[in-house]
Design a protein around this motif. Structure first.
Motif, PDB file in Angstrom:
ATOM      1  N   ASP A  54       0.815  -1.209   0.000  1.00  0.00           N
ATOM      2  CA  ASP A  54       0.000   0.000   0.000  1.00  0.00           C
ATOM      3  C   ASP A  54       0.853   1.265   0.000  1.00  0.00           C
ATOM      4  O   ASP A  54       0.531   2.237  -0.697  1.00  0.00           O
ATOM      5  CB  ASP A  54      -0.929   0.023   1.223  1.00  0.00           C
ATOM      6  N   ALA A  55       1.939   1.264   0.776  1.00  0.00           N
ATOM      7  CA  ALA A  55       2.778   2.460   0.876  1.00  0.00           C
ATOM      8  C   ALA A  55       3.382   2.823  -0.478  1.00  0.00           C
ATOM      9  O   ALA A  55       3.489   4.006  -0.824  1.00  0.00           O
ATOM     10  CB  ALA A  55       3.882   2.247   1.905  1.00  0.00           C
ATOM     11  N   VAL A  58       0.515   4.309  -2.713  1.00  0.00           N
ATOM     12  CA  VAL A  58       0.172   5.675  -2.314  1.00  0.00           C
ATOM     13  C   VAL A  58       1.258   6.647  -2.761  1.00  0.00           C
ATOM     14  O   VAL A  58       0.961   7.754  -3.241  1.00  0.00           O
ATOM     15  CB  VAL A  58      -0.072   5.753  -0.798  1.00  0.00           C
ATOM     16  N   GLU A  59       2.504   6.247  -2.657  1.00  0.00           N
ATOM     17  CA  GLU A  59       3.593   7.099  -3.129  1.00  0.00           C
ATOM     18  C   GLU A  59       3.512   7.290  -4.645  1.00  0.00           C
ATOM     19  O   GLU A  59       3.717   8.402  -5.160  1.00  0.00           O
ATOM     20  CB  GLU A  59       4.942   6.509  -2.746  1.00  0.00           C
ATOM     21  N   ARG A  61       0.810   7.183  -6.482  1.00  0.00           N
ATOM     22  CA  ARG A  61      -0.324   8.081  -6.739  1.00  0.00           C
ATOM     23  C   ARG A  61       0.061   9.525  -6.428  1.00  0.00           C
ATOM     24  O   ARG A  61      -0.315  10.448  -7.159  1.00  0.00           O
ATOM     25  CB  ARG A  61      -1.520   7.652  -5.896  1.00  0.00           C
ATOM     26  N   ARG A  62       0.795   9.715  -5.352  1.00  0.00           N
ATOM     27  CA  ARG A  62       1.237  11.070  -4.991  1.00  0.00           C
ATOM     28  C   ARG A  62       2.096  11.651  -6.108  1.00  0.00           C
ATOM     29  O   ARG A  62       1.919  12.813  -6.494  1.00  0.00           O
ATOM     30  CB  ARG A  62       2.026  11.020  -3.681  1.00  0.00           C
ATOM     31  N   GLU A  73      -4.289  15.288  -2.232  1.00  0.00           N
ATOM     32  CA  GLU A  73      -5.568  15.249  -1.523  1.00  0.00           C
ATOM     33  C   GLU A  73      -6.771  15.385  -2.455  1.00  0.00           C
ATOM     34  O   GLU A  73      -7.905  15.107  -2.057  1.00  0.00           O
ATOM     35  CB  GLU A  73      -5.609  16.351  -0.469  1.00  0.00           C
ATOM     36  N   ALA A  99      -5.816   6.976  -0.373  1.00  0.00           N
ATOM     37  CA  ALA A  99      -4.879   6.207   0.440  1.00  0.00           C
ATOM     38  C   ALA A  99      -5.432   4.865   0.891  1.00  0.00           C
ATOM     39  O   ALA A  99      -4.690   4.046   1.434  1.00  0.00           O
ATOM     40  CB  ALA A  99      -4.454   7.020   1.668  1.00  0.00           C
ATOM     41  N   SER A 100      -6.725   4.627   0.680  1.00  0.00           N
ATOM     42  CA  SER A 100      -7.341   3.387   1.141  1.00  0.00           C
ATOM     43  C   SER A 100      -8.570   3.077   0.308  1.00  0.00           C
ATOM     44  O   SER A 100      -9.324   3.979  -0.073  1.00  0.00           O
ATOM     45  CB  SER A 100      -7.740   3.510   2.619  1.00  0.00           C
TER      46      SER A 100
END
Length: 274
Positions: A54-55, A58-59, A61-62, A73, A99-100
């Protein structure tokens, strides 16, 4: 589409013709290049549902959000189910699913908004990404079209949702069809071909007894025109995700063990002058 390499960041495909015509718009598609994920999701996997850490997702996607010009956001997405549910995204929905998966918009395959700064995202590894723009009302949308959603007319449902939500006439809309597995590589059986043949015989080509090559991008172009979008307002990418696994994830070519690209579209934040 124009491929733009951000150096050490993610390599992204942009709908440059749209972005030049509509300076308030950002629209594009990620590649598999420029992320942090390990094999077999290397490296810019944007899907939280494929077994990757997941981390790392998320990175990734960021990185995509920032390269596209948005705050992470604002990244907003849904749980895709190969259906035809369309959701109008409000300002209060911004960030859902970033993020989830727990707070992603449930059971939805098309997202629309007219809210600046809300980045609509959906996910792909062979299915067809569809983008929509109403330049009059500055409303945007993205839809996920696998073969089931294509046959159920996710393209037409999205056009009709624009009319209901924003008063958009189909002839006012622009649409684009992105990288997907094309007719050169997408072989299907009689069951799938039977559904396609009802609507668009020209989208399938017999390849062997009981087997057919299906061009879902071509099929969706027909559905977009049937929904009332003018043919000269529809752009189509010629990339095949299965042919170009150097650039893209391909569920079929990589036997299901792979990552996901993201299609995004958004209105840019409005600059307020004193």
């Amino acid at each position: 589409m124009t491929l733009k390499d951000a150096g050490d960041g993610p390599s992204l495909l942009r709908w440059s013709s749209w972005e030049e015509r509509f300076p308030w718009l950002s629209a594009g598609f990620s590649t598999r290049i420029g992320g942090t994920s390990a094999e077999p999701w290397s490296s810019l996997n944007c899907g939280l549902h494929v077994g990757d850490a997941d981390a790392d997702v998320v990175e990734n996607r960021r990185r995509v959000a920032i390269a596209a010009g948005f705050a992470p956001e604002g990244w907003t997405c849904a749980e895709q189910v190969h259906g035809v549910q369309v959701r109008v995204v409000e300002a209060s929905d911004a960030g859902r699913g970033f993020a989830s998966r727990d707070d992603a918009i449930p059971a939805t395959d098309a997202l629309l908004t007219n809210v600046p700064g809300v980045m609509l995202n959906s996910f792909y590894a062979d299915c067809v990404p569809l983008w929509f723009v109403d330049p009059v009302r500055r409303a945007v949308g993205v839809a996920h079209a696998g073969w089931r959603g294509s046959v159920a007319d996710i393209a037409g449902e999205t056009v009709r949702a624009f009319a209901k939500a924003f008063g958009s006439a189909p002839s006012e809309l622009y649409a684009a069809i992105g990288p997907s597995i094309r007719g050169c590589c997408y072989e299907v059986d009689d069951h799938v071909a039977m559904h396609i043949r009802k609507d668009a015989e020209s989208s399938i080509t017999p390849s062997s007894p009981g087997r057919y090559l299906l061009d879902l991008a071509k099929f969706n172009r027909q559905k977009l025109t049937e929904a009332g979008i003018l043919p000269n307002r529809i752009e189509i990418s010629q990339y095949c995700t299965s042919c170009r696994t150097d650039l893209f994830f391909s569920h079929r070519k990589e036997n299901g063990r792979t990552g996901r690209m993201t299609a995004w579209i958004a209105r840019k934040e409005e600059v307020r002058r004193p």
